[in-house]
Write an enzyme that holds these catalytic residues in place. Sequence first.
Site, mmCIF file in Angstrom:
data_model
loop_
_atom_site.group_PDB
_atom_site.id
_atom_site.type_symbol
_atom_site.label_atom_id
_atom_site.label_comp_id
_atom_site.label_asym_id
_atom_site.label_seq_id
_atom_site.Cartn_x
_atom_site.Cartn_y
_atom_site.Cartn_z
ATOM 1 N N HIS A 1 -9.996 1.259 4.243
ATOM 2 C CA HIS A 1 -8.767 1.523 5.002
ATOM 3 C C HIS A 1 -9.073 2.577 6.074
ATOM 4 C CE1 HIS A 1 -4.747 2.815 6.038
ATOM 5 N NE2 HIS A 1 -4.305 1.687 5.515
ATOM 6 N N GLU B 1 -6.094 -4.463 10.419
ATOM 7 C CA GLU B 1 -5.112 -3.411 10.688
ATOM 8 C C GLU B 1 -5.536 -2.613 11.912
ATOM 9 O OE1 GLU B 1 -2.753 -2.334 6.860
ATOM 10 O OE2 GLU B 1 -4.398 -0.957 7.127
ATOM 11 N N GLU C 1 -7.499 5.035 7.057
ATOM 12 C CA GLU C 1 -7.216 6.426 6.673
ATOM 13 C C GLU C 1 -8.380 7.011 5.867
ATOM 14 O OE1 GLU C 1 -3.301 5.684 5.094
ATOM 15 O OE2 GLU C 1 -2.579 5.405 7.141
ATOM 16 N N ASN D 1 0.863 -1.179 0.000
ATOM 17 C CA ASN D 1 0.000 0.000 0.000
ATOM 18 C C ASN D 1 0.905 1.235 0.000
ATOM 19 O OD1 ASN D 1 -1.886 1.964 0.397
ATOM 20 N ND2 ASN D 1 -2.459 1.349 2.480
ATOM 21 N N TRP D 2 1.109 1.776 -1.188
ATOM 22 C CA TRP D 2 2.036 2.918 -1.303
ATOM 23 C C TRP D 2 1.459 4.210 -0.737
ATOM 24 C CZ3 TRP D 2 4.406 2.717 -6.968
ATOM 25 C CH2 TRP D 2 5.303 1.638 -7.037
ATOM 26 N N LYS D 3 0.161 4.200 -0.466
ATOM 27 C CA LYS D 3 -0.525 5.413 0.030
ATOM 28 C C LYS D 3 -0.229 6.596 -0.906
ATOM 29 C CE LYS D 3 -0.495 3.444 4.590
ATOM 30 N NZ LYS D 3 -0.626 3.610 6.010
ATOM 31 N N GLY E 1 1.762 2.699 11.006
ATOM 32 C CA GLY E 1 2.800 3.725 10.952
ATOM 33 C C GLY E 1 3.397 4.091 12.297
ATOM 34 N N SER F 1 2.592 -1.556 10.602
ATOM 35 C CA SER F 1 4.017 -1.571 10.960
ATOM 36 C C SER F 1 4.727 -2.882 10.622
ATOM 37 C CB SER F 1 4.205 -1.242 12.453
ATOM 38 O OG SER F 1 3.811 0.083 12.702
#
Length: 243
Positions: free
Chosen positions: A95, A163, A97, A10-12, A169, A206
């Site tokens: 997700h 997650e 986010e 997941n490169w975000k 992160g 992480s």
Amino acid sequence: MGQVKLIVSNWKMNLNLLNSTNLIEDLLRISHSDSFKHIICPQFILIPLVSNLLKDSKINLGAQDCWYEKTGAFTGDTGIELLKEYDCRYIILGHSERRNHHKEKNELIKKKVDLVISEGLKPIICIGETIKERKKNNYLEVLENQLKLCIPNEYNEVIIAYEPIWSIGTGLTPSYKEIIEIQNFTEKFLKKHKMIKKLYFLYGGSVNSDNFGEIMNNTNVNGALIGGASLKTTEMKKILTFC
Ligand code: PGA
């Protein structure tokens, strides 16, 4: 249970034209065995470039979201038809986010899941609790609600990424026991309430080359959703070699 491991990058909202090209070229040099599937999910505007670089390779392409209608007046959103044209096969949905910054609710996520499935693509459905929910000990309730509302009642193969929000992160990861608890809970819930033939249960939060092998060896998870570490060749090389 799926045997093949799914490794989702997941490169975000990271990388540009040059460093994403360099990273893909490095990743293409790593040998890909049949024991895992590597899926790269770049931000939308990198998808045409990455799609072209991945052509005829063993690496799969995914996206980080899509809207729940196929086309129309949805300013700022991205439609599934174009994603399909670029050979996206997987879509990350729900997700944390997106739940947090875009206020996405389970009901909206479910609509997206339904469209993705009806278009023949595979959703990677994210669930996870906040640190507050974990401390209050109502995390199973929260996860159950996400599972209940986001997962279709009947489906062949579902990919769920657990997650915990407090591990994304942060460098913090749950214990193996905690991951196993959620995997068992998810399997039990699906068995009781949904008609799902196959579950891929991924862990995310992480994950890096130091903890990946230990997580795989000490739990039954079917792969990982990887953010920060997925941007680094050295990290991915170690992770993919372990698979
Ligand atoms: P992280 O992100 O690996 O950087 O914690 C994972 C994710 O949010 O998918």
